[in-house]
Design a protein around this motif. Structure first.
Motif, PDB file in Angstrom:
ATOM      1  N   UNK A 161      -3.235   7.791   3.040  1.00 17.39           N
ATOM      2  CA  UNK A 161      -2.419   9.035   4.048  1.00 17.39           C
ATOM      3  C   UNK A 161      -4.521  10.047   4.334  1.00 17.39           C
ATOM      4  N   UNK A 162      -4.588  10.128   3.185  1.00 16.82           N
ATOM      5  CA  UNK A 162      -5.764  10.865   3.255  1.00 16.82           C
ATOM      6  C   UNK A 162      -7.225  10.288   3.503  1.00 16.82           C
ATOM      7  N   UNK A 163      -7.503   9.576   3.777  1.00 16.57           N
ATOM      8  CA  UNK A 163      -8.558   8.483   3.985  1.00 16.57           C
ATOM      9  C   UNK A 163      -8.511   8.608   5.754  1.00 16.57           C
ATOM     10  N   UNK A 164      -6.842   8.163   5.705  1.00 16.88           N
ATOM     11  CA  UNK A 164      -6.512   8.224   7.927  1.00 16.88           C
ATOM     12  C   UNK A 164      -6.257   9.544   8.022  1.00 16.88           C
ATOM     13  N   UNK A 175       1.023  -0.965   0.181  1.00 11.57           N
ATOM     14  CA  UNK A 175      -0.200   0.232  -0.020  1.00 11.57           C
ATOM     15  C   UNK A 175       0.966   1.371   0.121  1.00 11.57           C
ATOM     16  N   UNK A 176       2.295   1.337   0.696  1.00 10.33           N
ATOM     17  CA  UNK A 176       3.142   2.982   0.766  1.00 10.33           C
ATOM     18  C   UNK A 176       3.401   2.427  -0.334  1.00 10.33           C
ATOM     19  N   UNK A 234       4.262  19.506  16.685  1.00 13.83           N
ATOM     20  CA  UNK A 234       5.523  18.141  16.908  1.00 13.83           C
ATOM     21  C   UNK A 234       4.056  17.452  17.415  1.00 13.83           C
ATOM     22  N   UNK A 235       3.206  18.079  18.890  1.00 18.54           N
ATOM     23  CA  UNK A 235       2.952  17.277  19.238  1.00 18.54           C
ATOM     24  C   UNK A 235       1.512  17.098  18.225  1.00 18.54           C
ATOM     25  N   UNK A 236       0.967  17.727  17.386  1.00 18.67           N
ATOM     26  CA  UNK A 236      -0.118  18.068  16.835  1.00 18.67           C
ATOM     27  C   UNK A 236      -0.081  16.769  15.532  1.00 18.67           C
ATOM     28  N   UNK A 237       1.213  17.161  14.855  1.00 20.02           N
ATOM     29  CA  UNK A 237       1.652  16.430  13.939  1.00 20.02           C
ATOM     30  C   UNK A 237       1.953  15.132  13.649  1.00 20.02           C
ATOM     31  N   UNK A 238       2.998  14.815  15.442  1.00 24.11           N
ATOM     32  CA  UNK A 238       2.508  13.195  16.074  1.00 24.11           C
ATOM     33  C   UNK A 238       1.919  12.716  16.108  1.00 24.11           C
ATOM     34  N   UNK A 239       0.862  13.062  16.924  1.00 23.13           N
ATOM     35  CA  UNK A 239      -0.977  12.338  16.714  1.00 23.13           C
ATOM     36  C   UNK A 239      -1.499  12.013  15.881  1.00 23.13           C
ATOM     37  N   UNK A 240      -1.276  12.874  15.273  1.00 25.22           N
ATOM     38  CA  UNK A 240      -2.264  12.779  13.753  1.00 25.22           C
ATOM     39  C   UNK A 240      -1.285  11.037  12.897  1.00 25.22           C
ATOM     40  N   UNK A 241      -0.670  11.115  12.889  1.00 25.15           N
ATOM     41  CA  UNK A 241       0.585  10.248  12.293  1.00 25.15           C
ATOM     42  C   UNK A 241       0.916   8.800  13.342  1.00 25.15           C
ATOM     43  N   UNK A 242       0.454   9.034  14.284  1.00 34.34           N
ATOM     44  CA  UNK A 242       0.559   7.559  15.573  1.00 34.34           C
ATOM     45  C   UNK A 242      -1.234   7.220  15.259  1.00 34.34           C
ATOM     46  N   UNK A 243      -1.487   8.664  15.226  1.00 31.17           N
ATOM     47  CA  UNK A 243      -3.332   7.632  15.569  1.00 31.17           C
ATOM     48  C   UNK A 243      -3.437   6.948  14.192  1.00 31.17           C
ATOM     49  N   UNK A 293       5.427   7.104   2.329  1.00 25.88           N
ATOM     50  CA  UNK A 293       5.539   6.288   4.184  1.00 25.88           C
ATOM     51  C   UNK A 293       7.027   5.683   4.125  1.00 25.88           C
ATOM     52  N   UNK A 294       7.637   5.926   4.435  1.00 24.20           N
ATOM     53  CA  UNK A 294       8.660   4.597   4.684  1.00 24.20           C
ATOM     54  C   UNK A 294       8.794   3.559   5.733  1.00 24.20           C
TER      55      UNK A 294
END
Length: 449
Positions: free
Chosen positions: A123-126, A112-113, A252-261, A288-289
């Motif tokens: 990514x958009x769907x997530x 997928x990635x 950092x906290x904002x984009x990090x949470x988006x990615x982790x979620x 995404x790697x």
């Protein structure tokens, strides 16, 4: 836990995995080509298996040979490192079919990635922000000009199966678009056997920011902040640091949470990196790697964690050994990639290393497979080492990098060390005021290259 792991790679990353295995009490198995019979990873591993001749296509990229090496050695799992087969879904699936654990994500997540269009849609769907652009591949120039006019020039054309800058062209007007579209498709076909391309808005002065994520495969995931990888030559990173000079704690906290979620939603397992272009306070997904990054040591330095050990743990079915609350940034870290290349044209410079001396001292780490008397083979990537420094803040890290570069000795071949000496004298690097175009413009101004 595994009792024996085979490392399907070479050089410094193979050594990195071998060291983690040794600390965990796991037997390591090195594979090597005939050209690498005297390589350091072969010397340091508990066992070794020759898997073919010098050509990587006949050795490190030969899936059947690596699976045979697993069967010969009795290895229960394979760590792919980075490069070679680390993001090859067929390899991950073949290992699974043979009852061997792939230390990394599932074949489906790699698939997928691995396709740029599918990755962007996923990514958009997530809920991950993406760059404005075409919805999927662009089949012809007429469609391309429609997309470009809708999102506005300049635009960038990218190969869906691309990487390393191949099949990637910028167009600033309709006339340039026609030429760029045709050239990008031709390059993509030649490099990847797939001429499909897509179009995105071309950002003027973005930074390259990547977020390190880690999942347990069971719906739990964390992020380990960002790395700024904006200093690049021909889309290849040469200097990486963490945390990023342009990113504040709230962002950092904002984009990090988006990615982790996002990775938690898909039950992602192991290490992954979500890469962005960042400009004017906004993040735009690139790709995404689905592997360990070359620059992972800077993240390890500021968080005090061993990402390879964690990869092995979750692959064995164990939970993450840390929570998001445990991950607190300590200081600043920088990595520079030392290549066996001759400046100013960056021509590969293989050959015999007469003397090698690694720098040391507080906050200095040198990941390299060099040793005095070693002959760097001409068949593989020119990366010969990664110098990583850690300080209480960015100023101390820069001072430590300057000192460590002065201590490093690689006698017998040319290296890119002089490049970093010069960069450290530049006020833009000292202040952290750079973007993804900075280095190439500086090189052109300095060397005419």
């Amino acid at each position: 836990m595994f009792s024996k792991i085979l490392i399907a790679n070479r050089g410094e990353i193979a050594l990195r995995v071998i060291r983690a295995c040794r600390e965990m009490g796991i037997t390591s198995v090195a594979v090597h080509s005939t050209a690498d019979s005297d390589a350091m990873h072969v010397r340091m591993a508990d066992e070794s298996v020759c898997i073919g001749p010098a050509s990587s296509s006949e050795s490190y990229l030969k899936k059947a040979a690596i699976i045979s090496a697993c069967e010969i050695s009795g290895a229960e799992a394979v760590h792919p490192g980075y490069g070679f087969l680390s993001e090859n879904e067929g390899f991950a699936q073949a290992l699974a079919d043979h009852g061997i654990t792939f230390i990394g994500p599932t074949a489906e997540h790699i698939r997928v990635m691995g396709d740029k269009i599918t990755a962007k849609e996923t990514a958009k769907a997530l809920g991950i922000p993406v760059v404005p652009g075409s919805d999927g591949g662009v089949p012809d120039y007429e469609t391309a000009i429609g997309v470009a006019e809708a999102i506005g020039f300049p635009v960038i054309i990218k190969a869906t199966a691309g990487g390393g800058g191949r099949g990637m062209k910028v167009a600033r007007n309709p006339a340039e678009l026609e030429i760029a579209f045709r050239t990008a498709r031709s390059e993509a076909k030649a490099a990847f056997g797939n001429d499909e391309v897509y179009i995105e808005k071309y950002l003027q002065k973005p930074r390259h920011i990547e977020i390190q994520v880690f999942g347990d495969g069971k719906g739990q995931a964390v992020h380990l902040g960002e790395r700024d990888c904006s200093l690049q030559r021909r889309h290849q990173k040469v200097f990486e640091e963490a945390p990023g000079p342009a990113i504040d704690p709230e962002l950092r906290a904002k984009i990090g949470k988006v990615c982790a979620d996002a990775v938690a939603q898909i039950n992602y397992i192991g290490a992954g990196t979500i890469e962005f272009l960042y400009e004017d306070g906004e993040f735009y997904f690139i790709e995404m790697n689905t592997r360990l990054q070359v620059e992972h040591p800077v993240t390890e330095a500021i968080f005090g964690v061993d990402l390879v050990r964690e990869q092995i743990r979750v692959a064995a079915g164990l939970p993450l050994s840390f929570t998001q609350d445990d991950l607190v940034i300590n200081g600043h870290a920088i990595e520079v990639r030392i290549n066996a290349e001759r400046l100013p044209n960056f021509a590969p410079c293989p050959g015999r290393v007469n003397v090698y001396h690694a720098p040391g001292g507080l906050g200095v780490r040198m990941d390299s497979a060099l040793y005095s008397g070693y002959s760097i083979p001409p068949y593989y990537d020119s990366l010969i080492g990664k110098l990583i420094v850690h300080g209480r803040d960015r100023a101390e890290a820069l001072a430590r990098l300057d000192r460590a570069l002065a201590e490093l000795i690689v006698d017998g071949v040319d290296t890119t060390v002089p490049l970093f000496h010069a960069l450290l004298e530049n006020p833009d690097i000292r202040s952290g005021d750079y973007n993804i175009h900075w280095l190439e413009k500086w090189l052109e101004a300095t060397f005419g290259k």
